[in-house]
Write a protein that holds these residues in place. Sequence first.
Motif, PDB file in Angstrom:
ATOM      1  N   GLY A   1       0.814  -1.203   0.000  1.00 22.96           N
ATOM      2  CA  GLY A   1       0.000   0.000   0.000  1.00 22.96           C
ATOM      3  C   GLY A   1       0.852   1.258   0.000  1.00 22.96           C
ATOM      4  N   GLN A   2       0.250   2.354  -0.436  1.00 25.03           N
ATOM      5  CA  GLN A   2       0.907   3.648  -0.442  1.00 25.03           C
ATOM      6  C   GLN A   2      -0.023   4.688   0.157  1.00 25.03           C
ATOM      7  OE1 GLN A   2       1.952   3.511  -4.797  1.00 25.03           O
ATOM      8  NE2 GLN A   2       3.812   4.418  -3.973  1.00 25.03           N
ATOM      9  N   LYS A   3       0.561   5.756   0.630  1.00 28.17           N
ATOM     10  CA  LYS A   3      -0.224   6.814   1.250  1.00 28.17           C
ATOM     11  C   LYS A   3      -0.693   7.814   0.194  1.00 28.17           C
ATOM     12  CE  LYS A   3      -0.037   9.869   5.214  1.00 28.17           C
ATOM     13  NZ  LYS A   3       0.789  10.268   6.352  1.00 28.17           N
ATOM     14  N   PHE A   4      -1.983   8.047   0.162  1.00 25.49           N
ATOM     15  CA  PHE A   4      -2.579   9.061  -0.699  1.00 25.49           C
ATOM     16  C   PHE A   4      -3.403   9.976   0.199  1.00 25.49           C
ATOM     17  CE2 PHE A   4      -2.006   5.427  -3.517  1.00 25.49           C
ATOM     18  CZ  PHE A   4      -1.403   6.017  -4.612  1.00 25.49           C
ATOM     19  N   THR A   5      -3.129  11.276   0.170  1.00 22.74           N
ATOM     20  CA  THR A   5      -3.848  12.196   1.044  1.00 22.74           C
ATOM     21  C   THR A   5      -4.569  13.306   0.289  1.00 22.74           C
ATOM     22  OG1 THR A   5      -1.819  13.497   1.343  1.00 22.74           O
ATOM     23  CG2 THR A   5      -2.295  11.806   3.007  1.00 22.74           C
ATOM     24  N   GLU A   6      -4.294  13.447  -1.004  1.00 19.88           N
ATOM     25  CA  GLU A   6      -4.970  14.490  -1.769  1.00 19.88           C
ATOM     26  C   GLU A   6      -6.412  14.069  -2.027  1.00 19.88           C
ATOM     27  OE1 GLU A   6      -2.814  16.258  -5.130  1.00 19.88           O
ATOM     28  OE2 GLU A   6      -1.126  14.999  -4.491  1.00 19.88           O
ATOM     29  N   ASP A   7      -7.311  15.046  -2.030  1.00 22.20           N
ATOM     30  CA  ASP A   7      -8.732  14.760  -2.219  1.00 22.20           C
ATOM     31  C   ASP A   7      -9.036  14.152  -3.584  1.00 22.20           C
ATOM     32  OD1 ASP A   7      -9.388  15.577   0.300  1.00 22.20           O
ATOM     33  OD2 ASP A   7     -10.135  17.550  -0.293  1.00 22.20           O
ATOM     34  N   LYS A   8      -8.184  14.375  -4.567  1.00 21.06           N
ATOM     35  CA  LYS A   8      -8.448  13.852  -5.916  1.00 21.06           C
ATOM     36  C   LYS A   8      -8.134  12.367  -6.053  1.00 21.06           C
ATOM     37  CE  LYS A   8      -4.031  15.049  -8.071  1.00 21.06           C
ATOM     38  NZ  LYS A   8      -3.442  15.697  -9.233  1.00 21.06           N
ATOM     39  N   TYR A   9      -7.548  11.780  -5.005  1.00 23.05           N
ATOM     40  CA  TYR A   9      -7.198  10.361  -5.034  1.00 23.05           C
ATOM     41  C   TYR A   9      -8.044   9.553  -4.060  1.00 23.05           C
ATOM     42  CZ  TYR A   9      -3.027  11.575  -7.673  1.00 23.05           C
ATOM     43  OH  TYR A   9      -2.167  12.031  -8.634  1.00 23.05           O
ATOM     44  N   CYS A  10      -8.168   8.269  -4.362  1.00 26.04           N
ATOM     45  CA  CYS A  10      -8.772   7.334  -3.420  1.00 26.04           C
ATOM     46  C   CYS A  10      -7.742   7.113  -2.315  1.00 26.04           C
ATOM     47  CB  CYS A  10      -9.080   6.028  -4.149  1.00 26.04           C
ATOM     48  SG  CYS A  10      -9.775   4.762  -3.081  1.00 26.04           S
ATOM     49  N   TRP A  11      -8.152   7.269  -1.081  1.00 24.24           N
ATOM     50  CA  TRP A  11      -7.235   7.084   0.041  1.00 24.24           C
ATOM     51  C   TRP A  11      -7.087   5.605   0.352  1.00 24.24           C
ATOM     52  CZ3 TRP A  11      -9.154  11.247   4.039  1.00 24.24           C
ATOM     53  CH2 TRP A  11      -8.943  12.527   3.498  1.00 24.24           C
ATOM     54  N   SER A  12      -5.884   5.231   0.762  1.00 22.21           N
ATOM     55  CA  SER A  12      -5.595   3.849   1.123  1.00 22.21           C
ATOM     56  C   SER A  12      -6.006   3.567   2.558  1.00 22.21           C
ATOM     57  CB  SER A  12      -4.092   3.581   1.008  1.00 22.21           C
ATOM     58  OG  SER A  12      -3.639   3.797  -0.285  1.00 22.21           O
ATOM     59  N   ARG A  13      -5.913   2.315   2.915  1.00 17.56           N
ATOM     60  CA  ARG A  13      -6.118   1.915   4.301  1.00 17.56           C
ATOM     61  C   ARG A  13      -4.972   2.483   5.136  1.00 17.56           C
ATOM     62  NH1 ARG A  13      -7.811  -4.023   6.540  1.00 17.56           N
ATOM     63  NH2 ARG A  13      -8.249  -3.269   8.625  1.00 17.56           N
ATOM     64  N   PRO A  14      -5.249   2.990   6.329  1.00 19.81           N
ATOM     65  CA  PRO A  14      -4.172   3.523   7.165  1.00 19.81           C
ATOM     66  C   PRO A  14      -3.119   2.461   7.481  1.00 19.81           C
ATOM     67  CG  PRO A  14      -6.315   4.101   8.086  1.00 19.81           C
ATOM     68  CD  PRO A  14      -6.558   3.119   6.969  1.00 19.81           C
ATOM     69  N   SER A  15      -1.918   2.933   7.768  1.00 15.68           N
ATOM     70  CA  SER A  15      -0.811   2.024   8.064  1.00 15.68           C
ATOM     71  C   SER A  15      -0.195   2.376   9.408  1.00 15.68           C
ATOM     72  CB  SER A  15       0.259   2.134   6.973  1.00 15.68           C
ATOM     73  OG  SER A  15       1.404   1.408   7.330  1.00 15.68           O
ATOM     74  N   ALA A  16       0.015   1.370  10.239  1.00 14.92           N
ATOM     75  CA  ALA A  16       0.657   1.578  11.541  1.00 14.92           C
ATOM     76  C   ALA A  16       2.161   1.792  11.387  1.00 14.92           C
ATOM     77  CB  ALA A  16       0.390   0.384  12.457  1.00 14.92           C
ATOM     78  N   VAL A  17       2.718   1.454  10.202  1.00 13.53           N
ATOM     79  CA  VAL A  17       4.158   1.588   9.972  1.00 13.53           C
ATOM     80  C   VAL A  17       4.453   2.605   8.874  1.00 13.53           C
ATOM     81  CG1 VAL A  17       4.727  -0.712  10.806  1.00 13.53           C
ATOM     82  CG2 VAL A  17       4.160  -0.392   8.405  1.00 13.53           C
ATOM     83  N   ASP A  18       3.510   3.458   8.568  1.00 19.54           N
ATOM     84  CA  ASP A  18       3.652   4.489   7.542  1.00 19.54           C
ATOM     85  C   ASP A  18       4.074   3.888   6.201  1.00 19.54           C
ATOM     86  OD1 ASP A  18       3.272   7.123   6.768  1.00 19.54           O
ATOM     87  OD2 ASP A  18       5.397   7.617   7.015  1.00 19.54           O
ATOM     88  N   TYR A  19       3.519   2.745   5.859  1.00 28.18           N
ATOM     89  CA  TYR A  19       3.721   2.068   4.577  1.00 28.18           C
ATOM     90  C   TYR A  19       5.184   1.670   4.331  1.00 28.18           C
ATOM     91  CZ  TYR A  19      -0.877   4.068   4.078  1.00 28.18           C
ATOM     92  OH  TYR A  19      -2.173   4.431   4.302  1.00 28.18           O
ATOM     93  N   ASN A  20       5.934   1.414   5.390  1.00 29.02           N
ATOM     94  CA  ASN A  20       7.332   1.007   5.290  1.00 29.02           C
ATOM     95  C   ASN A  20       7.389  -0.521   5.263  1.00 29.02           C
ATOM     96  OD1 ASN A  20      10.026   0.418   5.539  1.00 29.02           O
ATOM     97  ND2 ASN A  20      10.338   1.613   7.401  1.00 29.02           N
ATOM     98  N   ALA A  21       7.687  -1.086   4.097  1.00 30.60           N
ATOM     99  CA  ALA A  21       7.692  -2.545   3.950  1.00 30.60           C
ATOM    100  C   ALA A  21       8.785  -3.211   4.779  1.00 30.60           C
ATOM    101  CB  ALA A  21       7.853  -2.921   2.488  1.00 30.60           C
TER     102      ALA A  21
END
Length: 188
Positions: free
Chosen positions: A56-76
């Motif tokens: 997953g990746q973080k999307f925060t702009e209103d023009k994008y579909c937001w992802s599921r939140p991540s407890a590790v800030d999407y750090n694999a």
Amino acid sequence: MKRYIFPAVRLTLVLIVVLAGLFPLFIAAVAKMAPGKGDGVTVMHKGKVVGYANIGQKFTEDKYCWSRPSAVDYNAAGSAGSNKGPSNPDYLKTVQERIDTFLAHNPGVNKEDIPAELVTASGSGLDPDLSPAAVEIQIPRIAKARGMAPERIKALVKEHTKGPLLGLLGPSKVNVLQLNIALDDMQQ
């Protein structure tokens, strides 16, 4: 005593060779035959790597579909959940902050209508997919931010919805990164 020590030492050496040598080599060989050759499946767009299909990746702009939140800030490299229980005050505060943020960016949505996956992190913290319901609740915000008709976005979501494996195993899902790439392409 020698009768027990020598067989134990031999067995230990055999298991070290098999479990610490041969088995990892076998797993590495199988991974090289998988998509991505064991290094993950990259998502390319216009000749550039824009992400990974299963992270997953973080999307925060209103023009994008937001992802599921991540407890590790999407750090694999640090895949994990928060390990906080549902009654933990810090966890409840975090979830409430996510709800408040979602409601601020999605006027007209009621708190009880927000799918839980939009305000709670997954166990890995890297979930790249959302349910169709979690995507559809975001369509009015995305349509408004992009100046597009909601029906066009709904059709795009339907096009990117993958059904259960073999028609029975697991839920339907939408890959957020691939949907957001398609949204950008549609608008251009």
